[in-house]
Write a protein that holds these residues in place. Structure first.
Motif, PDB file in Angstrom:
ATOM      1  N   VAL A   1      57.799  32.615 -59.669  1.00 16.97           N
ATOM      2  CA  VAL A   1      58.553  32.913 -58.532  1.00 16.97           C
ATOM      3  C   VAL A   1      58.741  31.809 -57.437  1.00 16.97           C
ATOM      4  CG1 VAL A   1      58.133  33.741 -55.334  1.00 16.97           C
ATOM      5  CG2 VAL A   1      57.433  35.054 -57.965  1.00 16.97           C
ATOM      6  N   SER A  30      58.323  42.824 -51.406  1.00 16.43           N
ATOM      7  CA  SER A  30      57.331  43.531 -52.355  1.00 16.43           C
ATOM      8  C   SER A  30      56.690  42.055 -51.231  1.00 16.43           C
ATOM      9  CB  SER A  30      57.058  43.250 -53.739  1.00 16.43           C
ATOM     10  OG  SER A  30      56.864  42.245 -54.426  1.00 16.43           O
ATOM     11  N   TYR A  31      57.244  41.258 -50.926  1.00 22.59           N
ATOM     12  CA  TYR A  31      56.120  40.035 -50.024  1.00 22.59           C
ATOM     13  C   TYR A  31      55.950  40.320 -48.766  1.00 22.59           C
ATOM     14  CZ  TYR A  31      56.554  37.979 -55.411  1.00 22.59           C
ATOM     15  OH  TYR A  31      56.534  37.875 -56.434  1.00 22.59           O
ATOM     16  N   MET A  33      54.867  37.169 -45.865  1.00 20.58           N
ATOM     17  CA  MET A  33      55.745  36.121 -46.505  1.00 20.58           C
ATOM     18  C   MET A  33      55.242  34.912 -44.965  1.00 20.58           C
ATOM     19  SD  MET A  33      57.527  36.059 -48.857  1.00 20.58           S
ATOM     20  CE  MET A  33      58.337  33.859 -48.284  1.00 20.58           C
ATOM     21  N   ARG A  52      55.922  42.961 -44.610  1.00 14.35           N
ATOM     22  CA  ARG A  52      57.286  43.312 -46.318  1.00 14.35           C
ATOM     23  C   ARG A  52      58.076  43.861 -45.379  1.00 14.35           C
ATOM     24  NH1 ARG A  52      53.346  46.698 -50.181  1.00 14.35           N
ATOM     25  NH2 ARG A  52      52.392  46.728 -48.249  1.00 14.35           N
ATOM     26  N   THR A  97      54.669  33.303 -49.985  1.00 15.70           N
ATOM     27  CA  THR A  97      54.664  34.278 -50.456  1.00 15.70           C
ATOM     28  C   THR A  97      53.270  35.220 -50.416  1.00 15.70           C
ATOM     29  OG1 THR A  97      54.588  34.532 -52.567  1.00 15.70           O
ATOM     30  CG2 THR A  97      56.514  34.409 -51.909  1.00 15.70           C
ATOM     31  N   LYS A  98      52.452  36.266 -49.767  1.00 15.32           N
ATOM     32  CA  LYS A  98      51.199  36.144 -49.473  1.00 15.32           C
ATOM     33  C   LYS A  98      50.893  37.159 -50.122  1.00 15.32           C
ATOM     34  CE  LYS A  98      47.670  38.339 -46.203  1.00 15.32           C
ATOM     35  NZ  LYS A  98      47.281  39.102 -47.020  1.00 15.32           N
ATOM     36  N   SER A  99      49.439  37.219 -50.943  1.00 16.34           N
ATOM     37  CA  SER A  99      48.385  38.099 -52.084  1.00 16.34           C
ATOM     38  C   SER A  99      48.755  38.833 -51.422  1.00 16.34           C
ATOM     39  CB  SER A  99      47.419  37.456 -52.195  1.00 16.34           C
ATOM     40  OG  SER A  99      47.530  38.601 -52.860  1.00 16.34           O
ATOM     41  N   PRO A 100      48.830  40.445 -52.270  1.00 11.94           N
ATOM     42  CA  PRO A 100      48.839  41.883 -51.602  1.00 11.94           C
ATOM     43  C   PRO A 100      47.256  41.843 -51.275  1.00 11.94           C
ATOM     44  CG  PRO A 100      49.577  41.574 -54.403  1.00 11.94           C
ATOM     45  CD  PRO A 100      49.895  39.951 -54.087  1.00 11.94           C
ATOM     46  N   TYR A 111      48.030  33.678 -49.991  1.00 17.33           N
ATOM     47  CA  TYR A 111      49.157  32.555 -50.055  1.00 17.33           C
ATOM     48  C   TYR A 111      49.209  32.704 -51.708  1.00 17.33           C
ATOM     49  CZ  TYR A 111      50.410  33.770 -45.592  1.00 17.33           C
ATOM     50  OH  TYR A 111      50.370  34.875 -44.020  1.00 17.33           O
ATOM     51  N   THR A 112      49.705  33.206 -52.678  1.00 16.43           N
ATOM     52  CA  THR A 112      49.940  32.413 -53.865  1.00 16.43           C
ATOM     53  C   THR A 112      51.563  31.401 -54.016  1.00 16.43           C
ATOM     54  OG1 THR A 112      50.743  34.713 -54.394  1.00 16.43           O
ATOM     55  CG2 THR A 112      48.321  34.869 -54.470  1.00 16.43           C
ATOM     56  N   ASN A 113      52.121  31.823 -53.610  1.00 11.53           N
ATOM     57  CA  ASN A 113      53.477  30.867 -54.315  1.00 11.53           C
ATOM     58  C   ASN A 113      54.355  29.854 -52.861  1.00 11.53           C
ATOM     59  OD1 ASN A 113      53.392  31.641 -56.962  1.00 11.53           O
ATOM     60  ND2 ASN A 113      53.858  34.090 -55.720  1.00 11.53           N
TER      61      ASN A 113
END
Length: 124
Positions: A1, A30-31, A33, A52, A97-100, A111-113
Motif C-alpha cells: 500500500v 476497507s481502510y 484513514m 471507512r 491507513t488505520k489497522s482494522p 496506523y499501518t501505512n
C-alpha cells in the motif's frame, strides 16, 4: 500500500489549504484513514480521522471547527480541508491507513501505512 500526500505550502495566518492523499495498492474503502502532523521538536499529533464509509469523523482538539476531513472512495483519496490556519498549525502533515484491529483513531500506533508527508507552513 502506498500513500501520496500533496497540497502543502506556505500560507499566511487565516488562509486555507486543502491537503489530499491518494492511496494505491490496496482496497481503499476497507481502510479508515487518518491525518497526523509533526512540528519540529514535537511529538506526532493526531489531526483527524474518518471511518471507512466516511460517515464518522474525529478531530483533535486544536483543529476542531477549523479542519474538515473527507474521503472519496471512488478516487481512493482522502482530503483535509484546513481553514483559518494559525502559525501553530505549521508542521509536516502525514496521511495513514488505520489497522482494522480495534483501537483509538487518535493513536498513531494503530496506523499501518504512512505517506511521505507534506509540509504546511503558516506565517503570522
Amino acid at each position: 500500500v502506498q500513500l501520496q500526500a500533496s497540497g502543502g505550502g506556505l500560507v499566511q495566518a487565516g488562509d486555507s489549504l486543502r491537503l489530499s492523499c491518494v492511496v494505491s495498492g490496496g482496497t481503499f474503502s476497507s481502510y479508515a484513514m487518518g491525518w497526523f502532523r509533526q512540528a519540529p521538536g514535537k511529538e506526532r499529533e493526531f489531526v483527524a480521522a474518518i471511518s471507512r464509509s466516511g460517515g464518522i469523523t474525529y478531530y483533535g482538539d486544536p483543529v476542531k471547527g477549523r479542519f474538515t476531513i473527507s474521503r472519496d472512495n471512488a478516487k481512493n483519496t482522502v482530503h483535509l480541508q484546513m481553514n483559518s490556519l494559525k502559525p501553530e498549525d505549521t508542521a509536516v502533515y502525514y496521511c495513514a491507513t488505520k489497522s482494522p484491529a480495534p483501537g483509538y483513531y487518535s493513536d498513531y500506533a494503530r496506523y499501518t501505512n504512512w505517506g511521505q508527508g507534506t509540509l504546511v507552513t503558516v506565517s503570522s
